[in-house]
Design an enzyme around this catalytic site. Structure first.
Site, PDB file in Angstrom:
ATOM      1  N   SER A 511       0.844  -1.186   0.000  1.00 21.26           N
ATOM      2  CA  SER A 511       0.000   0.000   0.000  1.00 21.26           C
ATOM      3  C   SER A 511       0.889   1.249   0.000  1.00 21.26           C
ATOM      4  CB  SER A 511      -0.948  -0.051   1.186  1.00 21.26           C
ATOM      5  OG  SER A 511      -2.011   0.831   1.016  1.00 21.26           O
ATOM      6  N   ASP A 596      -8.917  -4.356  -6.282  1.00 18.35           N
ATOM      7  CA  ASP A 596      -8.555  -3.326  -5.311  1.00 18.35           C
ATOM      8  C   ASP A 596      -9.288  -2.021  -5.625  1.00 18.35           C
ATOM      9  OD1 ASP A 596      -7.286  -1.605  -3.535  1.00 18.35           O
ATOM     10  OD2 ASP A 596      -5.302  -2.439  -3.898  1.00 18.35           O
ATOM     11  N   HIS A 628      -7.572  -5.133  -1.751  1.00 21.61           N
ATOM     12  CA  HIS A 628      -6.434  -4.449  -1.144  1.00 21.61           C
ATOM     13  C   HIS A 628      -5.872  -5.319  -0.026  1.00 21.61           C
ATOM     14  CE1 HIS A 628      -4.051  -0.828  -0.968  1.00 21.61           C
ATOM     15  NE2 HIS A 628      -4.184  -0.758   0.341  1.00 21.61           N
TER      16      HIS A 628
END
Length: 666
Positions: A511, A596, A628
């Site tokens: 991330s 995602d 995600h």
């Protein structure tokens, strides 16, 4: 999610760990929890041939054997997560019996979030579809064995607002059914599963707060210029009245009502550096400081499940530390701490507060759970989350701190391979968020890296949360800037202190940590030997323009922190690794979930394409059934195995041999 291999802390039904609500957690836009924690390898030239035995990947990264114990409000049963046909599902047992049985049969991604109905007759759980984050709420009636999707709405996201056992006939939910950008509050009748609108979002409310009578009497809204305002009302028919407000350099929000419902508890940095807990008398407006620390934000609040009285407040310094307001709570924690060396947290309590499910954990011990009767001081073992790890030696995690190049004190965690002497290969592990923080405790990622022979350095760089507003605000507009130089300073610290081999130093993250990995390789191409990243934004322009609709109310604050694509295109382009991808000269492994919604697949596709056009060394794993994070066990193991082999090849570590998995190569 508790300290059972998913995330570093246990959250009880009466422990409010902050950020408290899904709306506050919008700030953690790119945060990845422990399910994304990955692995790496080791070979000769590390400690020596007498290293700790190799821990198989599956022992660290398959689903835990048991996790997340939740006592029913009436104290008669226990629900928990455990694999059923290889996937995490909810199991139930009667307390005092061994009649454990699964009550759900989810396949693929498994269940991560569940809770009891206030009347103890049903179990609810949240589940999305393929990682799209549009959670549906499911109910399992324990008498009938029937499963019902209570929110079968397309492209709608639901959160639990309240599940107080004092209100046995209903739940409160927050849902964006009316408008994808906004969350309204609904009452869910347990008698007929009917939803009734309680509070309609006027267009800028980020959080709602109910009192102990289930009346929606407080809210936090986003105003012009990224200002935030907390307002309250005496009854649901009374007008809203502002009780606190602050500008974009401050933070806070409502966390609950006092036991008598006459005062509101909020967090606020106004007049202080760190978020402190305040009580606001709603009639007089008088503010009283309940708990504060000059350097650390309030991290958790413990309240009694029935009386709602404040029992303790926690601050996360190097480790989590509690400050007690109730002598009975202090006595219970002192007794628990005397019985086990691990850090104590509460997983759940029954409504009468006669039985607790507690966890003990540490940096070298994943959670073990016990049933505790505080009045009788009776402690009975329930289960360990990862019992197989008991036969392996784990590496301790040491809190450290040092000043960055501009004098800002950086708080970090250092983990070295067991038996390591002299310089070893290192991995700079960058947390997601970036408005989150690394914590002391058990981490599957860190333990795998250390077991394979790597030193691990985790940096709470500027912009990380928990250290007060000055530290967070120091990260404004510093993506690819000073947030990045903090990471380089940390690497140089490890080298200068003789821990790290500068020629075998990887950078890794997921991330925001993936963004930082790309930025490190593209902006300072000579610093690292290789990189591993998952779901990392490569282009800040496309990232900002593709956020989910329910983040729109927070856009002004996001742009204050990062930059505006409409007015600062050149600045964001300069800070986007995509446009410097041609400078990357070291091997890079990228992984991405196709579903995602936070960091779209295009963020990875475009940087891989740019590198491949120039013949640069990049490997790409695309998972069609993930969002995600890597939730499916098979996907998680595939990513970790690919990472392990990649790092073994480029840093010279060891890797598990003879185990192959299907490769999602693109």
């Amino acid at each position: 999610m508790p300290a059972d291999g998913f995330s570093p802390r246990v959250l009880g039904l009466t422990v409010m760990r902050l950020p408290l609500s899904p709306h506050r957690s919008l700030l953690v836009l790119l945060f990845l929890a422990g399910l994304l924690q990955a692995a790496a390898p080791l070979r000769a030239a590390l400690p020596d041939a007498k290293m700790a035995p190799l821990i198989p990947l599956r022992v660290l990264f398959e689903e835990p054997k048991r996790a997340s114990p939740r006592i029913s409000p009436d104290g008669s049963r226990l629900a928990y997560l455990a694999p059923h046909q290889g996937v995490l599902n909810v199991w139930v047992r009667s307390l005092g019996k061994k009649d454990d049985h699964p009550i759900t049969a989810e396949k693929g991604r498994g269940i991560r979030s569940f809770f009891w109905s206030p009347d103890s007759r049903s179990v609810f759980y949240l589940q999305d579809q393929g990682g799209n984050e549009n959670n549906h709420l499911f109910r399992v009636d324990l008498d009938q064995g029937k499963r019902t999707d209570l929110t079968p709405f397309k492209d709608v996201k639901v959160h639990l607002q309240a599940d107080d056992p004092a209100h046995s006939r209903s739940l409160l939910l927050a849902m964006n059914q009316r408008d994808a950008k906004l969350f309204d509050v609904y009452d869910l009748s347990l008698a007929d599963n009917r939803l009734s609108l309680l509070a309609q979002n006027p267009g800028n409310v980020l959080e709602w707060q109910e009192d102990h009578q289930y009346a929606i009497r407080a809210r936090m809204a986003m105003l012009r210029g990224a200002r935030q305002e907390v307002s309250a009302r005496s009854t649901v028919d009374a007008p809203w009245k502002a009780v606190a407000s602050w500008g974009p350099d401050e933070s806070g929000g409502p966390v609950g009502f006092s036991p008598d419902d006459r005062s509101l508890w909020i967090l606020s940095t106004v007049g202080a550096n760190a978020e402190r807990l305040l009580e606001i008398d709603l009639e007089s407006g008088k503010q009283t400081i309940l708990a504060e620390d000059p350097h650390y934000d309030v991290a958790a609040i413990l309240t009694h499940p029935k009386t709602y009285r404040l029992e303790a407040v926690a601050f996360e310094r190097e480790k989590l530390e509690w400050r007690f307001f109730d002598p009975r709570a202090r006595e219970a924690f002192d007794y628990l701490q005397s019985q086990h060396p691990g850090e104590v947290t509460i997983a759940s309590r029954d409504f009468s507060d006669t039985t607790w499910a507690v966890a003990f954990s540490s940096d070298i011990d994943p959670a073990s759970f016990y049933l505790f009767q505080p009045q009788a001081k009776k402690l009975a073992f329930l289960f360990a989350s990862r019992p197989e790890l008991a036969s392996y030696r784990l590496a301790p995690m040491e809190p450290i701190s040092f000043p960055g190049r501009d004098g800002l004190l950086l708080h970090c965690y250092l983990t070295l391979p067991l038996g390591a002497t002299g310089k070893v290969p290192f991995v700079l592990l960058v947390h997601g968020g970036p408005w989150a923080r690394d914590s002391w405790g058990f981490s599957p990622l860190v333990q795998l890296l250390a077991n394979r022979g790597y030193g691990v350095l985790q940096v709470n760089f500027r912009g990380s949360t928990g250290y007060g507003k000055e530290f967070v605000n120091a990260g404004d507009r510093e993506w690819g800037g000073k947030m990045q130089t903090d990471l380089i300073d940390a690497k140089q610290w490890a080298v200068a202190h003789g821990y790290a081999d500068p020629d075998r130093f990887a950078v890794m993250g997921m991330s925001y940590g993936g963004y930082a990995t790309l930025a490190a390789l593209a902006f300072v191409p000579g610093e690292f030997t290789c990189g591993v990243e998952a779901m990392g934004p490569s282009n800040l322009l496309t990232l900002s323009r593709s956020i989910p609709p329910y983040w729109e109310p927070m856009r002004a604050l996001f742009e204050k922190r990062v930059g505006s694509p409409e007015t600062e295109e050149a600045f964001l382009r300069e800070r986007s690794p995509l446009f410097a991808a041609g400078r990357i000269r070291v091997p890079l492994l990228i992984a991405q979930g196709a579903n995602d919604v936070r960091v779209k697949q295009a963020e990875s596709d475009q940087v891989v394409e740019a590198m491949r056009k120039q013949g640069l060394p990049v490997e790409y794993l695309l998972f069609p059934d993930e969002g995600h994070g890597f939730v499916r066990p098979e996907d998680r193991l595939q990513f970790f195995r690919a990472t392990e082999k990649f790092l073994a090849k480029h840093l010279g570590g060891r890797a598990e041999e003879g185990v192959e998995t299907k490769q999602a190569v693109r």
